[in-house]
Design an enzyme around this catalytic site. Structure first.
Site, short mmCIF file in Angstrom:
data_model
loop_
_atom_site.label_atom_id
_atom_site.label_comp_id
_atom_site.label_asym_id
_atom_site.label_seq_id
_atom_site.Cartn_x
_atom_site.Cartn_y
_atom_site.Cartn_z
N LYS A 47 15.67 -39.11 52.68
CA LYS A 47 15.31 -40.21 51.80
C LYS A 47 14.16 -39.88 50.85
O LYS A 47 13.95 -40.58 49.87
CB LYS A 47 14.97 -41.45 52.63
CG LYS A 47 16.14 -41.98 53.41
CD LYS A 47 17.11 -42.67 52.49
CE LYS A 47 18.17 -43.41 53.24
NZ LYS A 47 18.79 -44.44 52.42
C1 PLP Z 1 18.55 -42.32 59.60
C2 PLP Z 1 19.45 -42.64 58.46
N1 PLP Z 1 20.70 -42.20 58.51
C3 PLP Z 1 21.57 -42.47 57.52
C4 PLP Z 1 21.23 -43.23 56.43
C5 PLP Z 1 22.28 -43.51 55.39
O1 PLP Z 1 22.04 -42.88 54.16
P1 PLP Z 1 22.42 -43.59 52.81
O2 PLP Z 1 21.54 -44.82 52.72
O3 PLP Z 1 22.10 -42.62 51.74
O4 PLP Z 1 23.84 -43.98 52.87
C6 PLP Z 1 19.94 -43.72 56.35
C7 PLP Z 1 19.56 -44.59 55.24
O5 PLP Z 1 18.87 -45.57 55.39
C8 PLP Z 1 19.01 -43.41 57.38
O6 PLP Z 1 17.75 -43.87 57.35
#
Ligand code: PLP
Length: 452
Positions: free
Chosen positions: A44
């Site tokens: 992120k």
């Molecule tokens: C630990 C974790 N895994 C997966 C995701 C999913 O990613 P995306 O928001 O880019 O779909 C997030 C997003 O908040 C996350 O914090």
């Protein structure tokens, strides 16, 4: 000298690591894009910085401003790091199902954290979507990030994650498997990869309790699919603008238990200490294994770091409370280990049936081995008693030896669970374990059912 001018310059260029154990049943080469190498320990950081830079560029975020966001922790971390370097304040709204570690980490990097209930509708004024929107409109000189619908989220992955994977695999990637939350990671990466090679297949990993899979397959936003779940980071009860369903070839759903179990497996078997959505992603990949052939190159993305889950998926008590961690019960010794000190309750052949009934009531048990001077010679259980009572109402005053059944079979401590369960039948309600000190312990049908 080679150094970064600030921590933000260290974002990206994360390693691609072959998985050797957890995916050994998959024919293809499986490579993990390990995003924990980013300074905020998650993927992120990439989109957080991109969203801030784009907001600065078009004036949505002004000097000294306050950044407001509803975040499950990782986006908050990325935003907070950028805010420190660039001189902004942060207020983050987080749902109460997120781990306490995530909240403390955000506070550690200077953010104000507001916790909202998970089990309310998205349009409920208490929901974390509503609270973050309201704070956005009430706080002076503030900018509401909205990672769900903010296009810079997916663009970050189009500009960075996609090209890195393409380069690291020398253009040989055939499948990309990734958990979907806001959709930024999957959509941005998929757009880049499909532009390079439209044959690359994109698999989204969803969770039970989320709307994505059904919506992708049927076009129906089914509210019946929505219920609280434990898996963190992936799945949604809304359709974020950042999920571009046209770029995703298919979804697979992973249970909370499987996600938790696989999170632990990745750490134990690969030495890669990553978060809960990585467990979902690996289990999802295994569920899809029929789609992969020998020369395929399958890339799976690990979003965040295991340290954020030490009080949850990496805690045995937390796992056991949810039935996610089964005790390894294989033998008679395992079955009795929690109550082996308790003496065996028995009856004597010459005692009256009423005594046996009293004893069963007192110890809240349904069966008794029966002894005489020679040793264990019979057994009584509730079924025998009922049957005898129906044919003879005065049974309570008769000696136990008149109604007792066969003695229970005796097994060694090393007897296997399968052998013991075969010995237990309608006629035979229990088995006895030889404790090798002249004493015995009992295993009932109930003990076996609770163990398995
Ligand atoms: C630990 C974790 N895994 C997966 C995701 C999913 O990613 P995306 O928001 O880019 O779909 C997030 C997003 O908040 C996350 O914090």
């Amino acid at each position: 000298m080679k150094y970064a001018k600030n921590i933000l310059e260290t974002i990206g260029n994360t390693p691609l690591v072959q998985l050797n154990s957890v995916t050994k049943k998959v024919d293809a080469l499986v490579l993990a894009k390990v995003e924990t190498f980013n300074p905020g320990n998650s993927v992120k950081d990439r989109m957080a910085l991109k969203m801030i830079e784009d907001a600065e560029a078009d004036g949505r975020l002004k000097p000294g401003g306050t950044i407001i966001e509803g975040t499950s922790g990782n986006t908050g971390m990325g935003l907070a790091l950028a805010a420190i370097v660039k001189g902004y304040k942060c207020i983050f709204v987080i749902s109460d199902k997120q781990s306490k570690e995530k909240m403390d980490i955000l506070r550690a990097v200077g953010a104000e954290v507001i916790v909202c209930p998970t089990n309310v509708e998205p349009d409920d004024p208490r929901s974390y979507y509503s609270v973050s929107k309201r704070l956005g409109s009430e706080t002076p000189n503030s900018w509401y990030v909205n990672q769900y619908d903010n296009p810079s989220n997916a663009i970050a992955h189009y500009e960075q994650t996609g090209p890195e994977i393409w380069e690291q695999t020398d253009g040989k990637i055939t499948h990309f498997v990734v958990g979907v939350g806001t959709g930024g990671t999957v959509s941005g990466t998929a757009k880049f990869l499909k532009e390079k090679n439209p044959n690359i297949k994109i698999w989204g990993v969803d969770t039970y309790g989320s709307v994505f899979k059904k919506y992708h397959e049927t076009g129906i936003f089914d509210e019946n699919e929505i219920y609280p779940y434990i898996t963190e980071g992936i799945g949604e009860d809304i359709l974020p603008k950042n999920v571009d369903f046209s770029l995703i070839d298919g979804f697979t759903k992973v249970t909370d238990k499987d996600a938790a179990v696989y999170t632990r497996k990745i750490a134990k078997e690969e030495g890669i200490f990553v978060g809960n959505s990585a467990g979902s992603a690996v289990k999802g990949l295994l569920q899809l294994k029929e789609h992969f052939i020998k020369d395929d190159v399958v890339v799976v993305l690990f979003h965040d770091h295991g340290s954020r889950y030490v009080g949850k998926m990496f805690n045995d008590d937390w796992m056991k409370e949810r039935g996610f961690l089964e005790d390894d019960i294989k033998t008679a010794a395992d079955l009795i280990k929690n109550h082996v000190e308790k003496p065996l309750v028995t009856a004597q052949t010459e005692e009256l049936v009423s005594h046996a009934i009293e004893r069963m009531k007192e110890f809240k048990i349904s069966q008794l081995p029966v002894k005489d001077a020679e040793g264990l010679v019979g057994s009584v259980d509730e079924t025998d008693l009922l049957r005898s009572f129906i044919s003879d109402k005065k049974i309570a005053d008769k000696p136990i030896k008149d109604i007792m059944g066969k003695p229970y079979p005796i097994v060694k401590k090393s007897a296997k669970l399968e052998v013991i369960s075969k010995l237990i039948s309608k006629e035979n309600e229990a088995v006895l374990v030889d404790l090798e000190n002249g004493n015995h312990h009992i295993i009932t049908k109930y003990d076996i059912i609770s163990a398995i």
